[in-house]
Enzyme design. Structure first.
Site, PDB file in Angstrom:
ATOM      1  N   THR A  97     -15.751  11.514   6.743  1.00 47.88           N
ATOM      2  CA  THR A  97     -15.694  13.055   7.379  1.00 47.88           C
ATOM      3  C   THR A  97     -16.889  13.665   6.787  1.00 47.88           C
ATOM      4  O   THR A  97     -17.399  13.662   5.581  1.00 47.88           O
ATOM      5  CB  THR A  97     -14.554  13.437   6.340  1.00 47.88           C
ATOM      6  OG1 THR A  97     -13.234  12.685   6.827  1.00 47.88           O
ATOM      7  CG2 THR A  97     -14.178  14.886   6.998  1.00 47.88           C
ATOM      8  N   ALA A 173      -5.881  -4.454   9.797  1.00 49.07           N
ATOM      9  CA  ALA A 173      -5.553  -3.567   8.351  1.00 49.07           C
ATOM     10  C   ALA A 173      -6.136  -4.402   7.303  1.00 49.07           C
ATOM     11  O   ALA A 173      -6.060  -5.715   7.399  1.00 49.07           O
ATOM     12  CB  ALA A 173      -4.115  -3.313   8.294  1.00 49.07           C
ATOM     13  N   LEU A 226      -7.725   6.769  17.395  1.00 50.85           N
ATOM     14  CA  LEU A 226      -7.233   7.882  16.691  1.00 50.85           C
ATOM     15  C   LEU A 226      -5.696   7.920  16.756  1.00 50.85           C
ATOM     16  O   LEU A 226      -5.055   7.956  15.711  1.00 50.85           O
ATOM     17  CB  LEU A 226      -7.861   9.057  17.152  1.00 50.85           C
ATOM     18  CG  LEU A 226      -9.448   9.281  16.966  1.00 50.85           C
ATOM     19  CD1 LEU A 226      -9.832  10.471  17.375  1.00 50.85           C
ATOM     20  CD2 LEU A 226      -9.746   8.856  15.368  1.00 50.85           C
ATOM     21  N   CYS A 281      -9.298   5.045   6.270  1.00 49.19           N
ATOM     22  CA  CYS A 281      -9.306   5.778   7.715  1.00 49.19           C
ATOM     23  C   CYS A 281      -8.118   6.801   7.865  1.00 49.19           C
ATOM     24  O   CYS A 281      -8.367   7.793   8.768  1.00 49.19           O
ATOM     25  CB  CYS A 281      -9.062   4.527   8.512  1.00 49.19           C
ATOM     26  SG  CYS A 281     -10.438   3.558   8.447  1.00 49.19           S
ATOM     27  N   ARG A 351     -10.945   3.093  -1.728  1.00 46.56           N
ATOM     28  CA  ARG A 351     -10.919   4.707  -1.035  1.00 46.56           C
ATOM     29  C   ARG A 351      -9.744   5.134  -0.734  1.00 46.56           C
ATOM     30  O   ARG A 351      -8.909   4.513  -0.075  1.00 46.56           O
ATOM     31  CB  ARG A 351     -11.999   4.182   0.342  1.00 46.56           C
ATOM     32  CG  ARG A 351     -13.232   3.588   0.102  1.00 46.56           C
ATOM     33  CD  ARG A 351     -14.008   3.427   1.359  1.00 46.56           C
ATOM     34  NE  ARG A 351     -13.708   2.065   1.897  1.00 46.56           N
ATOM     35  CZ  ARG A 351     -14.308   1.512   3.041  1.00 46.56           C
ATOM     36  NH1 ARG A 351     -15.145   2.176   3.792  1.00 46.56           N
ATOM     37  NH2 ARG A 351     -13.518   0.608   3.624  1.00 46.56           N
TER      38      ARG A 351
HETATM   39  P1  NAD Z   1     -17.936   0.233   5.219  1.00 48.45           P
HETATM   40  O1  NAD Z   1     -18.467   1.407   4.550  1.00 48.45           O
HETATM   41  O2  NAD Z   1     -16.908  -0.929   4.464  1.00 48.45           O
HETATM   42  O3  NAD Z   1     -18.956  -0.575   6.109  1.00 48.45           O
HETATM   43  C1  NAD Z   1     -19.999   0.180   6.757  1.00 48.45           C
HETATM   44  C2  NAD Z   1     -21.371  -0.315   6.465  1.00 48.45           C
HETATM   45  O4  NAD Z   1     -22.227   0.193   7.394  1.00 48.45           O
HETATM   46  C3  NAD Z   1     -21.752  -0.029   5.267  1.00 48.45           C
HETATM   47  O5  NAD Z   1     -22.056  -1.554   4.370  1.00 48.45           O
HETATM   48  C4  NAD Z   1     -23.359   0.427   5.312  1.00 48.45           C
HETATM   49  O6  NAD Z   1     -24.266   0.149   4.493  1.00 48.45           O
HETATM   50  C5  NAD Z   1     -23.603   0.110   6.773  1.00 48.45           C
HETATM   51  N1  NAD Z   1     -24.324   1.150   7.697  1.00 48.45           N
HETATM   52  C6  NAD Z   1     -24.259   2.332   7.678  1.00 48.45           C
HETATM   53  N2  NAD Z   1     -25.328   2.956   8.322  1.00 48.45           N
HETATM   54  C7  NAD Z   1     -26.296   1.730   8.679  1.00 48.45           C
HETATM   55  C8  NAD Z   1     -27.267   1.534   9.604  1.00 48.45           C
HETATM   56  N3  NAD Z   1     -27.672   2.566  10.467  1.00 48.45           N
HETATM   57  N4  NAD Z   1     -27.636   0.220   9.779  1.00 48.45           N
HETATM   58  C9  NAD Z   1     -27.356  -0.799   9.087  1.00 48.45           C
HETATM   59  N5  NAD Z   1     -25.969  -0.755   8.363  1.00 48.45           N
HETATM   60  C10 NAD Z   1     -25.652   0.707   8.216  1.00 48.45           C
HETATM   61  O7  NAD Z   1     -17.107   0.822   6.387  1.00 48.45           O
HETATM   62  P2  NAD Z   1     -15.679  -0.268   7.207  1.00 48.45           P
HETATM   63  O8  NAD Z   1     -14.550  -0.096   6.247  1.00 48.45           O
HETATM   64  O9  NAD Z   1     -16.212  -1.425   7.740  1.00 48.45           O
HETATM   65  O10 NAD Z   1     -15.480   0.903   8.571  1.00 48.45           O
HETATM   66  C11 NAD Z   1     -16.445   0.889   9.400  1.00 48.45           C
HETATM   67  C12 NAD Z   1     -15.714   1.665  10.688  1.00 48.45           C
HETATM   68  O11 NAD Z   1     -14.736   0.810  11.075  1.00 48.45           O
HETATM   69  C13 NAD Z   1     -15.479   2.840  10.500  1.00 48.45           C
HETATM   70  O12 NAD Z   1     -15.507   3.783  11.627  1.00 48.45           O
HETATM   71  C14 NAD Z   1     -13.755   2.882  10.222  1.00 48.45           C
HETATM   72  O13 NAD Z   1     -13.120   3.948  10.560  1.00 48.45           O
HETATM   73  C15 NAD Z   1     -13.273   1.748  11.114  1.00 48.45           C
HETATM   74  N6  NAD Z   1     -12.324   0.746  10.626  1.00 48.45           N
HETATM   75  C16 NAD Z   1     -12.139   0.429   9.567  1.00 48.45           C
HETATM   76  C17 NAD Z   1     -11.115  -0.395   9.072  1.00 48.45           C
HETATM   77  C18 NAD Z   1     -10.712  -0.863   7.976  1.00 48.45           C
HETATM   78  O14 NAD Z   1      -9.794  -1.289   7.540  1.00 48.45           O
HETATM   79  N7  NAD Z   1     -11.632  -0.755   6.851  1.00 48.45           N
HETATM   80  C19 NAD Z   1     -10.336  -0.861  10.401  1.00 48.45           C
HETATM   81  C20 NAD Z   1     -10.304  -0.335  11.531  1.00 48.45           C
HETATM   82  C21 NAD Z   1     -11.573   0.540  11.799  1.00 48.45           C
HETATM   83  C1  UGA Z   2      -4.715   0.937   8.715  1.00 47.89           C
HETATM   84  C2  UGA Z   2      -4.129   0.450  10.089  1.00 47.89           C
HETATM   85  O1  UGA Z   2      -2.749  -0.153   9.890  1.00 47.89           O
HETATM   86  C3  UGA Z   2      -4.932  -0.417  10.994  1.00 47.89           C
HETATM   87  O2  UGA Z   2      -4.304  -0.786  12.258  1.00 47.89           O
HETATM   88  C4  UGA Z   2      -6.113   0.250  11.311  1.00 47.89           C
HETATM   89  O3  UGA Z   2      -7.272  -0.374  11.939  1.00 47.89           O
HETATM   90  C5  UGA Z   2      -6.987   0.747   9.893  1.00 47.89           C
HETATM   91  O4  UGA Z   2      -5.895   1.642   9.273  1.00 47.89           O
HETATM   92  C6  UGA Z   2      -8.328   1.417  10.240  1.00 47.89           C
HETATM   93  O5  UGA Z   2      -8.441   2.077  11.243  1.00 47.89           O
HETATM   94  O6  UGA Z   2      -9.014   1.604   9.274  1.00 47.89           O
HETATM   95  P1  UGA Z   2      -5.179   0.121   6.554  1.00 47.89           P
HETATM   96  O7  UGA Z   2      -5.491   1.378   5.986  1.00 47.89           O
HETATM   97  O8  UGA Z   2      -6.291  -0.984   6.135  1.00 47.89           O
HETATM   98  O9  UGA Z   2      -4.941  -0.144   8.000  1.00 47.89           O
HETATM   99  O10 UGA Z   2      -3.723  -0.510   5.854  1.00 47.89           O
HETATM  100  P2  UGA Z   2      -2.228  -0.123   6.347  1.00 47.89           P
HETATM  101  O11 UGA Z   2      -1.638  -1.159   5.942  1.00 47.89           O
HETATM  102  O12 UGA Z   2      -2.103   0.744   7.374  1.00 47.89           O
HETATM  103  O13 UGA Z   2      -1.937   0.910   4.920  1.00 47.89           O
HETATM  104  C7  UGA Z   2      -2.616   2.197   4.943  1.00 47.89           C
HETATM  105  C8  UGA Z   2      -1.474   2.877   3.761  1.00 47.89           C
HETATM  106  O14 UGA Z   2      -0.353   3.335   4.223  1.00 47.89           O
HETATM  107  C9  UGA Z   2      -1.649   2.320   2.467  1.00 47.89           C
HETATM  108  O15 UGA Z   2      -1.916   2.893   1.338  1.00 47.89           O
HETATM  109  C10 UGA Z   2      -0.319   1.544   2.475  1.00 47.89           C
HETATM  110  O16 UGA Z   2       0.215   1.287   1.171  1.00 47.89           O
HETATM  111  C11 UGA Z   2       0.606   2.894   3.088  1.00 47.89           C
HETATM  112  N1  UGA Z   2       1.689   2.410   3.697  1.00 47.89           N
HETATM  113  C12 UGA Z   2       1.569   1.590   4.855  1.00 47.89           C
HETATM  114  C13 UGA Z   2       2.872   2.845   3.234  1.00 47.89           C
HETATM  115  O17 UGA Z   2       2.996   3.609   2.053  1.00 47.89           O
HETATM  116  N2  UGA Z   2       4.044   2.398   3.807  1.00 47.89           N
HETATM  117  C14 UGA Z   2       4.035   1.669   4.706  1.00 47.89           C
HETATM  118  O18 UGA Z   2       5.139   1.447   5.380  1.00 47.89           O
HETATM  119  C15 UGA Z   2       2.828   1.082   5.441  1.00 47.89           C
END
Ligand code: NAD
Ligand code: UGA
Length: 477
Positions: A97, A173, A226, A281, A351
């Site tokens: 954000t 997830a 989203l 997220c 996070r």
């Molecule tokens: P993260 O912060 O773990 O990793 C992102 C990485 O990108 C960092 O290591 C950073 O150093 C690198 N980076 C940033 N700018 C860069 C650049 N210009 N060149 C090279 N490296 C660069 O983030 P994340 O959790 O992996 O999430 C990434 C994206 O995926 C986000 O948009 C998030 O919303 C989405 N997403 C996350 C999850 C999840 O479970 N964490 C699941 C689905 C989608």
């Molecule tokens: C979530 C979505 O489940 C993924 O599909 C998506 O890709 C991801 O966000 C993303 O875009 O980052 P994540 O955040 O890794 O995945 O984990 P979740 O299992 O969804 O849990 C999210 C939060 O909700 C946790 O704090 C969990 O404890 C809480 N939660 C989940 C509850 O309190 N109750 C539930 O029944 C499920």
């Protein structure tokens, strides 16, 4: 078409980039897979001989990295070379954000997406398919396309690079990432070019049934991601709002969730009440949806989704208030044990963990905390809490009131209460009768993750408060 794609790279070696590329490398031995990041320390950890030091903890990840690293999976910092040799480039960078400027507090900060697009524009050679894996506001592909097209114009020659942009959001997830990647409910690919869509689909077809690969227009794909996160978060806020009502009325939230979830139209998943959703997220993606809705003048839509976030905040504040009230209205100088700091079980990610807010409020109320989490390291816990306490109340000295416990006994010793904030499996096997003896009396357990079997503890001298449970045990009259 698949034969045209020989090398792929992923910009961003985080919680999405690392696991996703490890699975692709394992399932597509014919591809060379490169994960590239600006952060050298992170890349060094991905390359560490000791697989326990990988920067991401995910069940099953170590084995994949062990099998593929150095064979067809490479972790690098050389962005130029990695992009230049790739036929397809995934963008998996963070999209937090925005903290300042236009849309601060709601809109996604696209600076990392933009810099990735600029790197691709600069270093790509020949035809390149660019895949948005990061979660981004609907219409972001337009930004990426504009950057890529301007670079083509700059070159003004026949052999200029050509780019196709696809949206393929990731739905994994944390904690179940490898299984989610191996057995996804669907793979979504949005785009205008059938050839490019098929090239990406061909990669996934190496292990995923074709009927699970959904092809859409690019804007539907971006908006679906989203929307999916907003719907999931909405279920958590819905059940959490009812947990409070259970406590007041004598109902039991687990029974209510079961009864409600057995209606096939509602479904049983994602109905577990807890201390509020965390993770990097849900909050940022809903804020993003709120921002986009307002941008298009849809204020009622924005208000609707904002309420999901309000309930989440309320649930966390509510828990702190209950703890303070049960401990005679003050926790100043009392020791409170905290079990779990990760935002959910089976991850080392903190996070937006509800533990951060709840611990911060307990510290501000004057408590001394002893914290234990099986996978989150000491530095992460201390950093999160130093930052969060400072933001809320900069007159509080944090140094001496947080201890990272090495075992349950250390955490329990002399404590007035233990609060369970993450549902780690290990916590289900704690011998509470033994732990109880180490605590100061009267002692309280606050189970905010519904993991205790309350019937087994009825005879103990512990006071138990369980989230969403209307018949809690209190030995204090
Ligand atoms: P993260 O912060 O773990 O990793 C992102 C990485 O990108 C960092 O290591 C950073 O150093 C690198 N980076 C940033 N700018 C860069 C650049 N210009 N060149 C090279 N490296 C660069 O983030 P994340 O959790 O992996 O999430 C990434 C994206 O995926 C986000 O948009 C998030 O919303 C989405 N997403 C996350 C999850 C999840 O479970 N964490 C699941 C689905 C989608
Ligand atoms: C979530 C979505 O489940 C993924 O599909 C998506 O890709 C991801 O966000 C993303 O875009 O980052 P994540 O955040 O890794 O995945 O984990 P979740 O299992 O969804 O849990 C999210 C939060 O909700 C946790 O704090 C969990 O404890 C809480 N939660 C989940 C509850 O309190 N109750 C539930 O029944 C499920």
């Amino acid at each position: 078409m698949n034969n045209d794609i020989k090398t792929i790279c992923c910009i961003g070696a985080g919680y999405v980039g690392g696991p996703t590329m490890a699975v692709i490398a394992d399932k597509c031995k014919h591809l060379k897979v490169i994960v590239v990041d600006l952060n050298k320390e992170k890349i060094d950890s991905w390359n560490d001989e000791d697989l326990k030091k990988l920067p991401v903890y995910e069940p099953g990840l170590k084995d994949l990295v062990k099998r593929c690293r150095g064979k067809n999976l490479f972790f690098k910092t050389d962005i130029k070379q990695s992009i230049a040799e790739s036929d397809m480039v995934f963008i998996s960078v963070n999209t937090p954000t925005k903290e300042s400027g236009l849309g601060a507090g709601e809109a996604s900060d696209l600076k990392y997406i933009e810099s990735s697009a600029r790197s691709i524009a600069k270093f790509a050679v020949g035809k390149t398919i660019v895949v948005e894996k990061s979660t981004i506001p609907v219409k972001t592909a337009e930004v990426i396309k504009t950057i890529l097209i301007s670079s083509q114009k700059d070159l003004r020659n026949e052999s200029a690079e050509s780019f196709t942009v696809l949206s393929s959001p990731e739905f994994l997830a944390e904690g179940t990432a490898i299984n989610d990647l191996l057995n996804p409910s669907r793979v979504l690919i949005g785009g205008d070019s059938e050839t490019a869509i098929n090239a990406l689909a061909d990669i996934y077809k190496n292990w995923i049934d074709e009927d699970k690969i959904l092809k859409t227009n690019i804007w539907s794909s971006e908006l679906s991601k989203l929307t999916a996160n907003a719907f999931l978060a909405q279920r958590v806020s819905s059940i959490n709002s009812i947990s409070a009502l259970c406590e007041e009325t004598g109902a039991d939230i687990s029974e209510v969730a079961k009864a409600v979830g057995m209606d096939y139209r509602i479904g049983k998943y994602f109905l577990k009440s807890g201390p509020g959703f965390g993770g990097s997220c849900f909050k940022k993606d809903i804020l993003n949806l709120v921002y986009i809705s307002k941008f298009y003048g849809l204020n009622e839509v924005a208000n609707y989704w904002n309420q999901v976030l309000e309930i989440n905040k309320w649930q966390q504040n509510r828990l702190t208030t209950i703890i303070v009230k049960k401990l005679f209205g003050t926790i100043a100088n009392k020791k409170i044990g905290v079990l779990g700091f990760a935002f959910k079980a089976n991850t080392n990610d903190t996070r937006e963990s509800p533990a951060i807010n709840i611990c911060t409020d307990l510290i501000i109320e004057g408590a001394n905390l002893s914290i234990l989490d099986p996978k989150v390291d000491k530095i992460s816990i201390l950093n999160d809490l130093y930052k969060s306490v400072l933001k809320k109340n900069n007159s509080i000295e944090v140094k001496n009131n947080i201890e990272i416990a090495a075992c349950y006994e250390q955490l329990a010793s002399g404590s007035d209460a233990i609060v369970i904030l993450t549902e780690w499996e290990d916590f289900k096997n704690i011998e509470w009768q033994k732990i109880s003896k180490l605590m100061r009396k009267p002692s309280w357990i606050f189970d905010c993750r519904e993991i205790l079997d309350i019937n087994q503890l009825r005879e103990s001298d512990l006071n138990i408060w369980k989230l969403g449970f209307g018949s809690n045990i209190s030995n204090i009259t």
